[in-house]
Design a protein around this motif. Structure first.
Motif, PDB file in Angstrom:
ATOM      1  N   LEU A 110       0.294  -0.884   0.019  1.00 16.27           N
ATOM      2  CA  LEU A 110       0.321  -0.221   0.105  1.00 16.27           C
ATOM      3  C   LEU A 110       0.678   1.174   0.283  1.00 16.27           C
ATOM      4  O   LEU A 110       0.921   2.467  -0.786  1.00 16.27           O
ATOM      5  CB  LEU A 110      -0.496   0.026   1.256  1.00 16.27           C
ATOM      6  N   ALA A 111       2.087   1.000   0.681  1.00 18.15           N
ATOM      7  CA  ALA A 111       2.610   2.031   1.132  1.00 18.15           C
ATOM      8  C   ALA A 111       4.252   2.389  -0.180  1.00 18.15           C
ATOM      9  O   ALA A 111       3.671   4.000  -0.945  1.00 18.15           O
ATOM     10  CB  ALA A 111       3.292   2.463   1.428  1.00 18.15           C
ATOM     11  N   PHE A 112       3.896   1.882  -1.023  1.00 17.14           N
ATOM     12  CA  PHE A 112       4.526   1.461  -2.159  1.00 17.14           C
ATOM     13  C   PHE A 112       3.610   1.922  -2.924  1.00 17.14           C
ATOM     14  O   PHE A 112       3.531   3.197  -4.273  1.00 17.14           O
ATOM     15  CB  PHE A 112       5.062  -0.237  -2.025  1.00 17.14           C
ATOM     16  N   ARG A 113       2.900   1.466  -3.393  1.00 16.10           N
ATOM     17  CA  ARG A 113       1.649   1.504  -4.373  1.00 16.10           C
ATOM     18  C   ARG A 113       1.261   3.506  -4.395  1.00 16.10           C
ATOM     19  O   ARG A 113       1.490   4.599  -4.993  1.00 16.10           O
ATOM     20  CB  ARG A 113       0.338   1.305  -4.496  1.00 16.10           C
ATOM     21  N   LEU A 116      -4.195   0.170  11.184  1.00 18.98           N
ATOM     22  CA  LEU A 116      -5.427  -0.030  11.000  1.00 18.98           C
ATOM     23  C   LEU A 116      -5.706  -0.549  12.369  1.00 18.98           C
ATOM     24  O   LEU A 116      -7.679  -0.293  11.919  1.00 18.98           O
ATOM     25  CB  LEU A 116      -4.714  -1.849  10.764  1.00 18.98           C
ATOM     26  N   ALA A 117      -5.322  -0.479  13.281  1.00 14.75           N
ATOM     27  CA  ALA A 117      -6.123  -0.826  14.465  1.00 14.75           C
ATOM     28  C   ALA A 117      -7.230   0.632  14.216  1.00 14.75           C
ATOM     29  O   ALA A 117      -8.995   0.482  14.857  1.00 14.75           O
ATOM     30  CB  ALA A 117      -5.861  -1.272  15.690  1.00 14.75           C
ATOM     31  N   ARG A 118      -6.566   1.537  13.896  1.00  8.98           N
ATOM     32  CA  ARG A 118      -7.547   2.954  14.710  1.00  8.98           C
ATOM     33  C   ARG A 118      -8.697   2.839  13.992  1.00  8.98           C
ATOM     34  O   ARG A 118      -9.979   3.755  13.936  1.00  8.98           O
ATOM     35  CB  ARG A 118      -6.872   4.166  14.085  1.00  8.98           C
ATOM     36  N   ILE A 119      -7.998   2.378  12.157  1.00 10.63           N
ATOM     37  CA  ILE A 119      -9.623   2.604  11.178  1.00 10.63           C
ATOM     38  C   ILE A 119     -10.761   1.867  11.888  1.00 10.63           C
ATOM     39  O   ILE A 119     -11.646   2.182  11.769  1.00 10.63           O
ATOM     40  CB  ILE A 119      -8.749   2.424   9.930  1.00 10.63           C
ATOM     41  N   ASP A 137      -2.084   8.675   6.156  1.00 12.79           N
ATOM     42  CA  ASP A 137      -1.903   8.877   4.774  1.00 12.79           C
ATOM     43  C   ASP A 137      -0.657   8.181   4.224  1.00 12.79           C
ATOM     44  O   ASP A 137      -0.708   8.010   2.686  1.00 12.79           O
ATOM     45  CB  ASP A 137      -0.925  10.570   4.999  1.00 12.79           C
ATOM     46  N   ARG A 138       0.731   7.720   4.837  1.00  9.29           N
ATOM     47  CA  ARG A 138       1.432   7.291   3.875  1.00  9.29           C
ATOM     48  C   ARG A 138       0.894   5.739   3.260  1.00  9.29           C
ATOM     49  O   ARG A 138       1.594   5.303   2.689  1.00  9.29           O
ATOM     50  CB  ARG A 138       2.756   6.416   4.703  1.00  9.29           C
ATOM     51  N   LEU A 139       0.182   4.947   3.876  1.00 13.55           N
ATOM     52  CA  LEU A 139      -0.148   3.178   3.017  1.00 13.55           C
ATOM     53  C   LEU A 139      -1.510   4.284   2.334  1.00 13.55           C
ATOM     54  O   LEU A 139      -2.156   3.517   1.344  1.00 13.55           O
ATOM     55  CB  LEU A 139      -1.496   3.046   4.178  1.00 13.55           C
ATOM     56  N   GLY A 140      -2.316   5.614   2.271  1.00  8.04           N
ATOM     57  CA  GLY A 140      -2.794   6.068   1.094  1.00  8.04           C
ATOM     58  C   GLY A 140      -4.127   5.792   1.443  1.00  8.04           C
ATOM     59  O   GLY A 140      -4.706   5.007   0.131  1.00  8.04           O
ATOM     60  N   LEU A 141      -4.439   5.166   2.670  1.00 10.55           N
ATOM     61  CA  LEU A 141      -5.639   4.765   2.550  1.00 10.55           C
ATOM     62  C   LEU A 141      -6.870   5.744   3.614  1.00 10.55           C
ATOM     63  O   LEU A 141      -6.475   6.971   4.102  1.00 10.55           O
ATOM     64  CB  LEU A 141      -5.762   3.391   3.532  1.00 10.55           C
ATOM     65  N   PRO A 142      -8.505   5.569   3.272  1.00 10.06           N
ATOM     66  CA  PRO A 142      -9.012   6.981   3.744  1.00 10.06           C
ATOM     67  C   PRO A 142      -9.847   5.898   5.088  1.00 10.06           C
ATOM     68  O   PRO A 142      -9.222   5.014   5.975  1.00 10.06           O
ATOM     69  CB  PRO A 142     -10.274   6.193   2.764  1.00 10.06           C
ATOM     70  N   ASP A 143      -9.849   7.057   5.698  1.00  8.47           N
ATOM     71  CA  ASP A 143     -10.386   6.670   7.556  1.00  8.47           C
ATOM     72  C   ASP A 143     -11.562   6.292   7.420  1.00  8.47           C
ATOM     73  O   ASP A 143     -12.484   6.915   8.862  1.00  8.47           O
ATOM     74  CB  ASP A 143     -10.435   7.946   7.204  1.00  8.47           C
ATOM     75  N   ASP A 144     -11.987   4.783   7.517  1.00 12.39           N
ATOM     76  CA  ASP A 144     -12.828   4.400   7.146  1.00 12.39           C
ATOM     77  C   ASP A 144     -12.866   2.735   6.210  1.00 12.39           C
ATOM     78  O   ASP A 144     -12.618   2.859   5.341  1.00 12.39           O
ATOM     79  CB  ASP A 144     -14.523   5.311   5.651  1.00 12.39           C
ATOM     80  N   ALA A 201     -14.956   0.647   5.668  1.00  9.11           N
ATOM     81  CA  ALA A 201     -15.321   0.297   3.981  1.00  9.11           C
ATOM     82  C   ALA A 201     -14.857   0.511   2.732  1.00  9.11           C
ATOM     83  O   ALA A 201     -14.267  -0.131   1.959  1.00  9.11           O
ATOM     84  CB  ALA A 201     -16.749   0.618   3.792  1.00  9.11           C
ATOM     85  N   ALA A 202     -14.756   2.103   2.657  1.00  5.05           N
ATOM     86  CA  ALA A 202     -13.593   2.725   2.185  1.00  5.05           C
ATOM     87  C   ALA A 202     -12.355   2.357   1.874  1.00  5.05           C
ATOM     88  O   ALA A 202     -12.050   1.847   0.956  1.00  5.05           O
ATOM     89  CB  ALA A 202     -13.277   4.476   2.507  1.00  5.05           C
ATOM     90  N   VAL A 203     -11.781   1.936   2.740  1.00  2.00           N
ATOM     91  CA  VAL A 203      -9.841   1.307   2.324  1.00  2.00           C
ATOM     92  C   VAL A 203     -10.835  -0.339   2.126  1.00  2.00           C
ATOM     93  O   VAL A 203      -9.676  -0.588   0.923  1.00  2.00           O
ATOM     94  CB  VAL A 203      -9.668   0.592   3.855  1.00  2.00           C
ATOM     95  N   GLU A 204     -11.552  -1.132   2.293  1.00  2.00           N
ATOM     96  CA  GLU A 204     -12.174  -2.473   1.740  1.00  2.00           C
ATOM     97  C   GLU A 204     -11.812  -1.924  -0.063  1.00  2.00           C
ATOM     98  O   GLU A 204     -11.744  -3.062  -0.562  1.00  2.00           O
ATOM     99  CB  GLU A 204     -12.797  -2.900   2.361  1.00  2.00           C
TER     100      GLU A 204
END
Lengths: 361, 361
Positions: A113-116, A312-315, A346-353, A355-358
């Motif tokens: 994820l970070a690489f992407r 991942l725990a926080r999300i 941010d570095r993993l480029g993920l949303p804070d949700d 369902a959105a992460v999935e």
């Protein structure tokens, strides 16, 4: 057979070059610094011994020029510490056309994820599938500048990719090279199965003074594999499994995983005892402790292991007091900013949700 | 001269009995278990040596009967681990009429508040002034069942009482016995000057595996007094000072305090360096590590040291990540419930509001 660009000239890169060549693939090895590869450039390849046989693997391209290593390669295998991913991805971005899969061997926690995200930031329009393993596929150490000793080719290595649907891109190479590679549903599963992140922080934290007093003159996994370390590791693992559970991932207890990859006895794995798991880890038994706390057991396994697990725990709204505390004390010990420097959301480029992460996977 | 009930037959109780008798006071010593005091009962007193001179201190009352020890005493000195305070206070409650000051030597962090709260809970209508010191007034170890060796009578011991206004009740005895006892404004100051709570947790946590592997066969303060331990201690101390600051208390940096009580060199204290402070601590240099992690460095200094510091931080809305993390990892190491078992706001009998707390002092 496949032409494989192997990026990284450490233990993992040497082992992969030798082993993959012995299987008939064509390795093209890149390393940033000349010094590390001068001896194998002169020899034209890598001597190897141990679990993958004994021999000399001729490596046709050994270079500090990334483009040269990539030229003609159909598959890219990254054998580098996680801290190098960001720099490498930035360098790689202009050379990618989406066709060559990139395997991070290993991915630490969320490396793909970070690489992407770094590739995207660097303007790469054609991000290829990025795969990751949950642990380096070899237990190995250099014996000299041109000789790698492989004590084990790891069994049942977990792998997944982003996008998850393109995992097939990795299967040919992995199934040819490794005993029983084990696909898992997505990179959160490999991320949460990062072996080093569970195995190293409790021990190095609880033996930090010992390391500094003796320059690491004791066996890290065995002598420092005491009940106190086993207790902290067990509490850490309970939190790791709670995170996985929240994400709907069925990860096994760590002793079971550790036995499954061949790093401890089957009986220890089944017992669920962390102490027994450490005591019965034959491949790790004689390995010495780091000579200083300025070591990847902190510098890699905290910011690119426990920090992204915490993310991942926080999300997922899971509490992780043991993980949080290990990060804090480790940062204090080495006076580092592991939380800020690590793979945050941010570095993993993920949303804070969730369902959105999935959807991003 | 004063008749002093000394409650506790450990190192501190023996040292206090011998030392106070040598100064002309009359000690009456109580200990719960017969075994600990059988030898001095037979001898009729305590042999002593070291910094308070060499001799034999006759102790007229040596008993397992609390009432007997209290009979005729004008002053009560408690030399017991903090974990014993609650049981002792409950036992003491019916014997108190408000006239005899109780000194907790030492008070850990907030012992006087916890002691007062237990007395109130036990129905004591006449709670006397309760004082506390910030460290045991002696560096001492038993050399046999009837002999205490005192290597140092501690200088500049901080003391305060609840109510703060009744601190005078302690001054006569303290000023007669100790070099330069130092009154401070209230028991939050002594609480936040608990020497052991800063000195022990970082070191025992960062050497837990070493302790378990060697049964503590190394020098705790010196060999395990490494840069990593100094870094964690320094971050812990920064939080301790931030708490004090929020409460309007001017506590000195720990190296300065440690030098001030004679435990390290003046130069180390002035330097502010925790590493130097540990390296130059002559009275502690040769002291061995605990033989196990089941030790007061965890079992006392966490629940009755760092937990009440955390409590005071919460009331004052100060963040304490290092303290919180030490509590969490220590609890994991020994599989204890230090946070729940320690001196929380309820056990200290404090309201959850700074101004209201200040009225309680």
């Amino acid at each position: 057979m496949t032409t494989i660009a192997i990026l990284g000239g450490g233990n993992g890169g040497f082992a992969a070059a030798a082993h993959l060549q012995s299987l008939g693939h064509t390795p093209q090895l890149y390393n940033r610094s000349e010094e590390t590869i001068a001896a194998i450039q002169e020899a034209g390849g890598v001597e190897y011994s141990g679990a993958a046989g004994d021999g000399f693997a001729s490596v046709p391209v050994i270079t500090t020029d990334l483009e040269e290593a990539l030229d003609g390669a159909e598959f890219i295998m990254v054998c580098l510490p996680a801290i190098a991913f960001s720099g490498l991805a930035t360098q790689l971005a202009p050379h990618l056309d989406g066709s060559r899969p990139i395997l991070l061997n290993p991915g630490s926690t969320g490396g793909s994820l970070a690489f992407r995200e770094t590739l995207r930031d660097a303007g790469c329009d054609s991000v290829p599938p990025i795969g990751e393993t949950n642990t380096l596929t070899y237990i190995c150490r250099k014996r000299g500048d041109d000789h790698i000793h492989i004590s084990s080719v790891v069994e049942n290595v977990r792998f997944a990719s982003v996008p998850a649907a393109e995992r097939d891109a990795f299967e040919d190479v992995l199934e040819d090279a490794y005993p029983s590679p084990t696909p898992v549903e997505n990179v959160l599963h490999t991320a949460l199965s990062n072996v080093n992140a569970v195995l190293h922080p409790p021990g190095i934290l609880l033996s930090a003074a010992w390391i500094e007093h003796t320059d690491g003159d004791f066996r890290f996994y065995y002598d420092a594999g005491t009940p106190a370390v086993a207790n902290v590791m067990s509490d850490l693992d309970e939190e790791r499994r709670a995170i996985a559970d929240a994400w709907g991932l069925d990860v096994e207890p760590f002793p079971e995983l550790f036995a499954d990859i061949g790093s401890t006895s089957k009986e220890a794995g089944e017992s669920g005892s962390f102490l027994r798991m450490l005591r019965e880890s034959e491949p790790n038994k004689e390995i010495k402790a780091p000579s200083s706390v300025d070591h990847r057991f902190f510098n890699e396994d905290i910011p690119f292991g426990l920090v992204p697990m915490q993310t991942l725990a926080r999300i997922a709204d899971v509490q992780t007091p043991t993980i949080d505390s290990l990060i804090t004390i480790a940062s204090s010990i080495t006076q580092s900013e592991y939380r800020a420097d690590g793979w945050t959301i941010d570095r993993l480029g993920l949303p804070d949700d969730m369902a959105a992460v999935e959807e991003e996977l």
